[in-house]
Structure formats: C-alpha cells, structure tokens
Design a protein around this motif. Structure first.
Motif, PDB file in Angstrom:
ATOM      1  N   UNK A 197       0.848  -1.198   0.000  1.00  0.00           N
ATOM      2  CA  UNK A 197       0.000   0.000   0.000  1.00  0.00           C
ATOM      3  C   UNK A 197       0.880   1.244   0.000  1.00  0.00           C
ATOM      4  N   UNK A 198       0.283   2.373  -0.244  1.00  0.00           N
ATOM      5  CA  UNK A 198       1.018   3.641  -0.238  1.00  0.00           C
ATOM      6  C   UNK A 198       0.281   4.687  -1.037  1.00  0.00           C
ATOM      7  N   UNK A 199       0.744   5.916  -0.970  1.00  0.00           N
ATOM      8  CA  UNK A 199       0.101   7.011  -1.695  1.00  0.00           C
ATOM      9  C   UNK A 199       0.313   6.830  -3.196  1.00  0.00           C
ATOM     10  N   UNK A 200      -0.791   6.879  -3.931  1.00  0.00           N
ATOM     11  CA  UNK A 200      -0.719   6.704  -5.367  1.00  0.00           C
ATOM     12  C   UNK A 200      -0.569   5.269  -5.822  1.00  0.00           C
ATOM     13  N   UNK A 201      -0.641   4.324  -4.850  1.00  0.00           N
ATOM     14  CA  UNK A 201      -0.496   2.905  -5.166  1.00  0.00           C
ATOM     15  C   UNK A 201      -1.765   2.179  -4.736  1.00  0.00           C
ATOM     16  N   UNK A 202      -2.272   1.335  -5.611  1.00  0.00           N
ATOM     17  CA  UNK A 202      -3.453   0.550  -5.263  1.00  0.00           C
ATOM     18  C   UNK A 202      -3.101  -0.457  -4.170  1.00  0.00           C
ATOM     19  N   UNK A 203      -3.869  -0.509  -3.101  1.00  0.00           N
ATOM     20  CA  UNK A 203      -3.605  -1.453  -2.011  1.00  0.00           C
ATOM     21  C   UNK A 203      -3.939  -2.865  -2.454  1.00  0.00           C
ATOM     22  N   UNK A 204      -2.990  -3.781  -2.249  1.00  0.00           N
ATOM     23  CA  UNK A 204      -3.166  -5.184  -2.616  1.00  0.00           C
ATOM     24  C   UNK A 204      -2.786  -6.049  -1.417  1.00  0.00           C
ATOM     25  N   UNK A 205      -3.592  -7.068  -1.120  1.00  0.00           N
ATOM     26  CA  UNK A 205      -3.326  -7.954   0.017  1.00  0.00           C
ATOM     27  C   UNK A 205      -3.296  -9.403  -0.440  1.00  0.00           C
ATOM     28  N   UNK A 206      -2.331 -10.155   0.092  1.00  0.00           N
ATOM     29  CA  UNK A 206      -2.276 -11.609  -0.076  1.00  0.00           C
ATOM     30  C   UNK A 206      -2.462 -12.236   1.292  1.00  0.00           C
ATOM     31  N   UNK A 207      -3.314 -13.251   1.361  1.00  0.00           N
ATOM     32  CA  UNK A 207      -3.633 -13.835   2.661  1.00  0.00           C
ATOM     33  C   UNK A 207      -3.601 -15.355   2.589  1.00  0.00           C
ATOM     34  N   UNK A 208      -3.166 -15.967   3.680  1.00  0.00           N
ATOM     35  CA  UNK A 208      -3.201 -17.416   3.799  1.00  0.00           C
ATOM     36  C   UNK A 208      -3.954 -17.810   5.048  1.00  0.00           C
ATOM     37  N   UNK A 209      -4.900 -18.729   4.911  1.00  0.00           N
ATOM     38  CA  UNK A 209      -5.696 -19.196   6.044  1.00  0.00           C
ATOM     39  C   UNK A 209      -5.511 -20.695   6.242  1.00  0.00           C
ATOM     40  N   UNK A 210      -5.591 -21.094   7.492  1.00  0.00           N
ATOM     41  CA  UNK A 210      -5.645 -22.508   7.860  1.00  0.00           C
ATOM     42  C   UNK A 210      -7.058 -22.772   8.357  1.00  0.00           C
ATOM     43  N   UNK A 211      -7.813 -23.581   7.626  1.00  0.00           N
ATOM     44  CA  UNK A 211      -9.189 -23.898   8.008  1.00  0.00           C
ATOM     45  C   UNK A 211      -9.267 -25.379   8.319  1.00  0.00           C
ATOM     46  N   UNK A 212      -9.304 -25.689   9.608  1.00  0.00           N
ATOM     47  CA  UNK A 212      -9.367 -27.088  10.075  1.00  0.00           C
ATOM     48  C   UNK A 212      -8.263 -27.934   9.450  1.00  0.00           C
ATOM     49  N   UNK A 213      -7.059 -27.357   9.360  1.00  0.00           N
ATOM     50  CA  UNK A 213      -5.904 -28.100   8.859  1.00  0.00           C
ATOM     51  C   UNK A 213      -5.662 -27.972   7.371  1.00  0.00           C
ATOM     52  N   UNK A 214      -6.619 -27.421   6.606  1.00  0.00           N
ATOM     53  CA  UNK A 214      -6.437 -27.217   5.167  1.00  0.00           C
ATOM     54  C   UNK A 214      -5.953 -25.798   4.899  1.00  0.00           C
ATOM     55  N   UNK A 215      -5.043 -25.658   3.922  1.00  0.00           N
ATOM     56  CA  UNK A 215      -4.443 -24.372   3.608  1.00  0.00           C
ATOM     57  C   UNK A 215      -5.141 -23.730   2.412  1.00  0.00           C
ATOM     58  N   UNK A 216      -5.417 -22.413   2.529  1.00  0.00           N
ATOM     59  CA  UNK A 216      -6.047 -21.655   1.453  1.00  0.00           C
ATOM     60  C   UNK A 216      -5.310 -20.335   1.283  1.00  0.00           C
ATOM     61  N   UNK A 217      -5.196 -19.880   0.017  1.00  0.00           N
ATOM     62  CA  UNK A 217      -4.536 -18.609  -0.271  1.00  0.00           C
ATOM     63  C   UNK A 217      -5.383 -17.813  -1.257  1.00  0.00           C
TER      64      UNK A 217
END
Length: 499
Positions: free
Chosen positions: A398-418
């Motif tokens: 993120x930043x001024x003049x920059x589009x905010x982008x997020x990458x996330x990883x979750x653990x759901x009952x032992x399974x991985x998701x991104x």
C-alpha cells in the motif's frame, strides 16, 4: 463506629449484557474469584432461566467461591424462581433476586395490568422464593419513575412477605441525584417495617449520574449498592464499584465503610477490561490511564512538591504501583508471571505459562517496552489456537498513489487456502481477500480501532461487528500491525458463527 455499606456486584449479570462482551463459564469463574478477593459481599452470577450457559455459570460460580453471597436473578414467575433455586444448590450463601416493574408505564404497556394486580403479583413472587431461600431480594423495576406513594406500598408489602433486601432501581437513568435521594428518604420515613430489610440502589448512567444518584441513595439510608467493575452495563452502563468505594475512602468523615480491599481495584479493572475486550477510557475516574497523570506544568510542579496538592488519592490505594517492573525482551518468566498476577491473572499451568512466555518474547522483539495491557492481550490470545479458522500469513502492499493489494493465507481445520485482492486501503484489501476464501454473505456493520497505549510501536485493538444470516457477531483482534489486528477481528467473528 462506622456503618457498613454492602457491595452487590452485578458485573457478571448486568455488566455482561453489553453486546459483544459475553464471557464463558471459565472466564466468569475467574472474575468471580477476583471479586471475592476484592471483597464484594454479593455476586450476582447470572439470570439462570435465560440460557443453559447462564444456569451453568451460576452453578459453577457457587462451587468456586466461598464467602460472598451468590445471587440469581429471576422475573416474578414461579418457573424462573424454580430454576434459580436449582442453580444455587451448591452456594454456601444464596439469594434469589426477583421482581417486576412498578412504574405506571411498565404496568400499562409491559404488563397490561393495574397497580393492585402488580402489588399482589410482587407479594406472591417473594413468598414463593421464600420457600427456597431465606435471603430474598425484591426489585421494583423502573422505581426511578414510580410514584413514591405507590412504591412505598409495594415495598411495605414485599417486606411483610419476607423480602430481606428491597432494590430501588433507576432503570432508565432518569432521576436527578436529589430526586433519587428523596425517593430513598421517603421510603425510610413512610414504609412500616423498613428496618427489617436493607434498601439497595441500582442506578444506570444514561444521563451520566449513576454514581451521584447511588451516593445520594446511600446518604439517605440505602445500605446496599448494586455496581459493576468499570461501570460497564447495558446502554451507558451502571454505577462503577471503584467510584463508590473510593468516594467513601476519601470521605471518611461520612462514617460509612465497605469491605472492599481497594488495593485490588486496579487489577480487577484490568482483568474485566481484558476478558470482556472493553477498553477503559483514559480519563475514567479511579482506573483510567490518565487518572493519576499530570500534564500541566503547574500541576506537575505541585505534585512533585507534595502529591496532595493535586491528588486526593494515593495511586497505591487502588493498586497502582509506581515502581512496577517494566517488561522487555530480556525479562524472564518470573517477571512475566509476576505482572500477570498483579493484573489478576494467576496461571498455575506451567505449560500455559511457557506458551504465553514464548508469545511474549516474540512480541517484545517488536516493542521496546511491554505494557500490562499487552500482556493481558497475550494471556487471552491462546484461545485462538483452538479456532477452526486461523491466519497463516498476511502481506499487504500500500502507499500514496499505489493501489492497495493484500495476499492472505488461512488454515481452516488443517487445510491451507490462499487468495489475494485489491481494495480501497490496506484493511479493505485484506478483508476482500479473506472473503474470497470464506465465501459467505457477511456484512461488516461496525469497525473500531483503539490504541491501548501510546507510541508508534503501540498495539492496536480492533473491535468488529459482522452480520451473517440475520445475526450480528462480535470479533476482537490486537496486534502492533493494525491491518493484521483487523483481519484477526474479522476471523474471530467467523469462528463464532462457524461454531
């Protein structure tokens, strides 16, 4: 010889009615034990018929504490009273708190009844509760707006029926202090047999006068006050226990004492704040962060010369230690355990302490100094390990003049998701990425950020409300990175509606 004022604490009943501040049974027991150490006389442990959880909490609190009276709330209904009596079976000292509305507004619109029927109903309820316990408290709901002459008739009748305590609630926080004080005085002067029962106050803070009203009630003859830690409660809250206790400590000339060990006030305040995720406002009387802070040069000079120039209380009288140990990354387990105990968290399980200490070391590497609020947050964070949905990682650009982008990883009952997403700012991007994994129709209703200390390396607390399937769920997150705290709060909501 000082007169005795009895402290009736309703943090676990009226205080817990604040949306998003519900405690589980284990947490309620922890608070109840702390209230016992604080010296409260009566603990209102819950409203047993309202839910199995409330019933179980009253049962377990009854087992856990020794000398305070355990009180269970009911409506003026036989079934309510039966359930309350059952929940109190293990209590060493037990009280049933029953009653109904007495104002003309309640009688007409809530009960569709009349004054005579309400009076008879009140007497029946007290007599029925008396079959189970000797100690019966009657509440005249909305007494603040009840005609004094009729209120006196009701109070006289329930005392004759066996009530040992009569509660005069200013349910809506409407009364002015002099008006409420005069109401108590009227009852003292016009109720035949009033000496056979204690008069109790129960004041709400809708107009900011709960403590003033309670104090006027005491001055005019009430000898029990119904209060909560930090003044929490429905709407604007209740009378704050710490305020009443310290008013009487500071004004000893009044000749009224409580059993409160005031040096336990600060620890109890922090425990309740932490467990209920309800920050104490900095300028809160007695227990706020700024209660003993002096920023004005004139004030600082005066305090340095003689503390009494601007301080009417010694901070140590409420349990604030001027020489408290400062925690850093070099602090050991003993120092951490000491600070937890000072804040009302007694951890006997060494494995649990080891887990908290490991988190503490990781956290202390991010901050120069670790505050009491920080360690309370860490002590409560271990429950997240049991959640089905956990945050693995979060990366945001993120930043001024920059589009905010997020990458996330979750653990759901032992399974991985991104997933990844862009958004209108880093928090928006992170939550959009999260919602691409958890594809539920969730709506963010409220989003609140609060720093719990000061400084650029401070921990931010995020409180969140998320609506899902017609229900609102409350979440909480805390981290030195406010975007991470926001995502953790959202995940906390998700875990609640997944359970």
């Amino acid at each position: 010889m000082s007169e005795r004022l009895y402290i009736f604490d309703t943090t676990l009943r009226d205080g817990e009615q604040v949306p998003g501040c519900q405690l589980n049974t284990v947490e309620k027991i922890q608070v109840a034990k702390q209230l016992e150490q604080l010296g409260v006389d009566v603990i209102e442990a819950g409203f047993p018929i309202s839910s199995p959880g409330d019933f179980n909490s009253v049962v377990e609190i009854s087992k856990a504490v020794t000398w305070p009276t355990i009180c269970a709330l009911t409506r003026a209904k036989e079934k309510d009273i039966d359930v309350a009596a059952d929940s109190l079976k293990y209590a060493k000292r037990k009280r049933i708190h029953t009653g109904l509305g007495t104002s003309d507004s309640h009688i007409k619109y809530k009960f569709n009844s009349n004054r005579e029927e309400i009076l008879e109903w009140a007497v029946r309820a007290v007599k029925y509760a008396k079959k189970y316990v000797e100690d019966v408290e009657f509440y005249a709901e909305d007494a603040g707006r009840t005609d004094n002459e009729y209120l006196a008739r009701v109070i006289e009748a329930v005392i004759k029926a066996g009530a040992t305590v009569v509660n005069i609630p200013d349910t809506t926080g409407y009364c002015l202090p002099q008006e409420y004080g005069n109401k108590i005085k009227y009852l003292m002067e016009h109720v035949d047999g009033i000496e056979k029962a204690q008069i109790s106050t129960h004041c709400h803070n809708d107009l900011g006068m709960a403590t003033a009203n309670t104090f006027e009630g005491v001055i005019n003859g009430a000898r029990q006050v119904e209060v909560t830690i930090n003044g929490i409660g429905e709407r604007a809250g209740n009378t704050a226990l710490e305020e009443i206790a310290m008013i009487l400590k500071c004004h000893k000339n009044l000749g009224i004492d409580t059993n409160i060990n005031t040096t336990k006030i600060y620890n109890t305040s922090r425990m309740v704040s932490s467990l209920m995720n309800m920050p104490v406002q900095p300028n809160k009387a007695i227990v706020g962060r700024n209660a003993f802070a002096h920023s004005s040069g004139i004030h600082q000079d005066g305090v340095l010369k003689n503390a009494q120039t601007y301080e009417i209380m010694n901070p140590k009288d409420v349990g604030i230690d001027d020489n408290s140990i400062v925690l850093t990354a070099r602090s050991g387990r003993a120092a951490l355990k000491y600070r937890l105990e000072i804040n009302g968290v007694d951890i006997k399980d060494e494995n649990k302490l080891d887990k908290i200490y490991k988190k503490f070391l990781e956290f202390a590497d991010k901050k120069k100094e670790v505050t009491d609020d920080d360690i309370l947050m860490l002590a409560g964070a271990d429950t997240a390990a049991e959640h089905a949905v956990k945050l693995d990682y979060l990366q945001v650009t993120t930043g001024k003049g920059v589009k905010s982008v997020a990458s996330i990883g979750l653990d759901i009952a032992g399974q991985k998701f991104e997933e990844c997403a862009s958004g209108n700012g880093p928090v928006d991007a992170a939550i959009k990425a999260l919602k691409r994994i958890i594809t539920k129709n969730m709506t963010l209703k409220e989003f609140t950020i609060q720093a719990i200390d000061k400084g650029s390396d401070d921990v931010g607390k995020v409180h969140m409300q998320v609506e899902y399937n017609g229900h609102v769920y409350y979440g909480f997150g805390a981290d030195t990175d406010i975007v991470t705290a926001s995502v953790e709060a959202y995940i906390d909501c998700i875990n609640k509606f997944r359970n």
